[in-house]
Design a protein around this motif. Structure first.
Motif, PDB file in Angstrom:
ATOM      1  N   LEU A   1       0.768  -1.152   0.213  1.00  0.00           N
ATOM      2  CA  LEU A   1      -0.091   0.020  -0.020  1.00  0.00           C
ATOM      3  C   LEU A   1       0.960   0.988   0.057  1.00  0.00           C
ATOM      4  N   VAL A   2       0.726   2.070  -0.970  1.00  0.00           N
ATOM      5  CA  VAL A   2       1.305   3.540  -0.883  1.00  0.00           C
ATOM      6  C   VAL A   2       0.556   4.495  -0.114  1.00  0.00           C
ATOM      7  N   VAL A   3       0.555   4.663   1.150  1.00  0.00           N
ATOM      8  CA  VAL A   3      -0.483   5.156   2.034  1.00  0.00           C
ATOM      9  C   VAL A   3      -0.028   6.677   2.088  1.00  0.00           C
ATOM     10  N   GLY A   4      -0.990   7.559   2.002  1.00  0.00           N
ATOM     11  CA  GLY A   4      -0.810   9.006   2.067  1.00  0.00           C
ATOM     12  C   GLY A   4      -1.087   9.325   3.681  1.00  0.00           C
ATOM     13  N   SER A   5      -1.045  10.538   3.824  1.00  0.00           N
ATOM     14  CA  SER A   5      -1.331  11.127   5.458  1.00  0.00           C
ATOM     15  C   SER A   5      -2.675  10.531   5.888  1.00  0.00           C
ATOM     16  N   THR A   6      -2.405   9.828   7.302  1.00  0.00           N
ATOM     17  CA  THR A   6      -3.507   9.232   7.738  1.00  0.00           C
ATOM     18  C   THR A   6      -3.284   9.823   9.444  1.00  0.00           C
ATOM     19  N   ARG A   7      -4.695   9.691   9.623  1.00  0.00           N
ATOM     20  CA  ARG A   7      -4.783  10.327  11.331  1.00  0.00           C
ATOM     21  C   ARG A   7      -4.866   9.085  12.305  1.00  0.00           C
TER      22      ARG A   7
ATOM     23  N   MET B   1      -6.958  14.144   5.136  1.00  0.00           N
ATOM     24  CA  MET B   1      -6.201  13.130   5.518  1.00  0.00           C
ATOM     25  C   MET B   1      -7.038  11.705   5.637  1.00  0.00           C
ATOM     26  N   ALA B   2      -6.537  10.813   5.304  1.00  0.00           N
ATOM     27  CA  ALA B   2      -7.272   9.504   5.661  1.00  0.00           C
ATOM     28  C   ALA B   2      -7.686   8.830   6.944  1.00  0.00           C
ATOM     29  N   SER B   3      -8.774   8.195   7.049  1.00  0.00           N
ATOM     30  CA  SER B   3      -9.031   7.511   8.388  1.00  0.00           C
ATOM     31  C   SER B   3      -8.400   6.377   8.187  1.00  0.00           C
ATOM     32  N   PRO B   4      -8.162   5.919   9.240  1.00  0.00           N
ATOM     33  CA  PRO B   4      -7.271   4.338   9.273  1.00  0.00           C
ATOM     34  C   PRO B   4      -8.126   3.452   8.687  1.00  0.00           C
ATOM     35  N   VAL B   5      -9.495   3.169   8.737  1.00  0.00           N
ATOM     36  CA  VAL B   5     -10.354   2.407   8.068  1.00  0.00           C
ATOM     37  C   VAL B   5     -10.184   2.516   6.689  1.00  0.00           C
ATOM     38  N   GLU B   6     -10.085   3.889   6.008  1.00  0.00           N
ATOM     39  CA  GLU B   6      -9.987   3.878   4.807  1.00  0.00           C
ATOM     40  C   GLU B   6      -8.949   2.953   4.107  1.00  0.00           C
ATOM     41  N   ILE B   7      -7.493   2.894   4.840  1.00  0.00           N
ATOM     42  CA  ILE B   7      -6.565   2.209   4.745  1.00  0.00           C
ATOM     43  C   ILE B   7      -6.814   0.616   4.558  1.00  0.00           C
ATOM     44  N   ALA B   8      -7.471   0.559   5.742  1.00  0.00           N
ATOM     45  CA  ALA B   8      -7.561  -0.974   6.054  1.00  0.00           C
ATOM     46  C   ALA B   8      -8.752  -1.655   4.914  1.00  0.00           C
ATOM     47  N   ARG B   9      -9.406  -1.001   4.573  1.00  0.00           N
ATOM     48  CA  ARG B   9     -10.267  -1.441   3.365  1.00  0.00           C
ATOM     49  C   ARG B   9      -9.596  -2.124   2.267  1.00  0.00           C
ATOM     50  N   THR B  10      -8.527  -1.238   1.999  1.00  0.00           N
ATOM     51  CA  THR B  10      -7.838  -1.578   0.701  1.00  0.00           C
ATOM     52  C   THR B  10      -6.975  -2.911   0.940  1.00  0.00           C
ATOM     53  N   ALA B  11      -6.309  -2.874   2.154  1.00  0.00           N
ATOM     54  CA  ALA B  11      -5.688  -4.194   2.752  1.00  0.00           C
ATOM     55  C   ALA B  11      -6.601  -5.388   2.646  1.00  0.00           C
TER      56      ALA B  11
END
Length: 256
Positions: free
Chosen positions: A188-194, A221-231
């Motif tokens: 994941l190429v993650v952007g700024s996340t809170r 910024m992203a919320s953590p769950v937005e990153i988790a959904r892609t994972a």
């Protein structure tokens, strides 16, 4: 909902950095999507709180206290997953460490080594022990957390930029080596996340918040769950033809 309708129904997933932020959000989401989750991080009390929350919602969670930079800790976590749930199907190697943008010539060796140990050796340790477990199962899926800093200099420390580039390199190498044996590996190429880690950086350098948000097309910024959904998607069969990819989850930061 029937197990086959869930994104990760019947899977066993290992998640690192699971005591807070993206990792904790992933633990909750993966469990809600049907996976039995092995939660790994250093902070036992925080891990147990996440595991209890998952159990209260009807999910299955195992706590594996440890440091990804310590190979024996990772080995024990993988062994615990197989012992408790019978196998390991997928992993989200999310544990990381970031420091503020200290100038390269001012960064001491200890901070450089710690940044590399957590972000690079941590992923290396996980791959070394997760892949054999997945090969015994006939395949699996692994997602490693990199960053926009894995593609370009972002103003983060040189050590962090180098480490996140290395995560993408490890991801591609592992994908190429094990693709024909049924193991998919993506980053994941993650952007700024809170996350909690981000909040600590912003406490040290509050002026960065506006700059981080400005980098994304969405200006937030992203919320953590937005990153988790892609994972979760990358760990499931719906992404079955995706491997060796560095997938942007960055609000468009790498598009401009």
């Amino acid at each position: 909902m029937r197990e086959e309708q869930l994104m990760l129904g019947g899977r066993v997933a290992m998640i690192t950095g699971a005591s807070s932020g993206i990792g904790a959000a992933a633990g909750r989401l993966f469990a809600a999507e049907g996976a039995a989750v092995v939660l790994m991080a250093r902070r036992e009390e925080r891990l147990r709180a996440v595991a209890e929350e998952i159990a209260a919602s009807g999910g299955r969670a195992l706590v594996a206290v440890g440091d990804v930079a310590v190979e024996k800790d990772v080995e024990r976590a993988v062994e615990a997953a197989v012992r408790e749930f019978g196998h390991l199907d997928c992993a989200f190697n999310n544990a990381g460490f970031a420091s503020s943008g200290t100038a390269l010539h001012e960064m001491d060796g200890e901070l450089f080594d710690h940044t590399m140990d957590v972000n690079v050796r941590g992923v290396w340790n996980c791959l070394r022990h997760q892949i054999p477990a997945m090969l015994q199962r006939g395949g699996g899926a692994i997602v490693n957390t990199s960053s926009v800093a894995g593609l370009r200099a972002t103003g983060a420390s040189a050590a962090y930029v180098a480490a996140k580039h290395a995560v993408i390199g490890l991801t591609r190498a592992a994908a190429a080596e094990y693709g024909e044996r049924g193991v998919r590996v993506n980053a994941l190429v993650v952007g700024s996340t809170r996350t909690e880690m981000m909040d600590e950086i912003l406490r040290q350098t509050p002026e960065l918040e506006e700059r981080f948000a400005a980098h994304a097309i969405q200006k937030r910024m992203a919320s953590p769950v937005e990153i988790a959904r892609t994972a979760a998607w990358l760990c499931g069969d719906r992404s079955s033809f995706v491997t060796g990819a560095a997938v942007p989850v960055d609000g468009g930061a790498t598009a401009i």
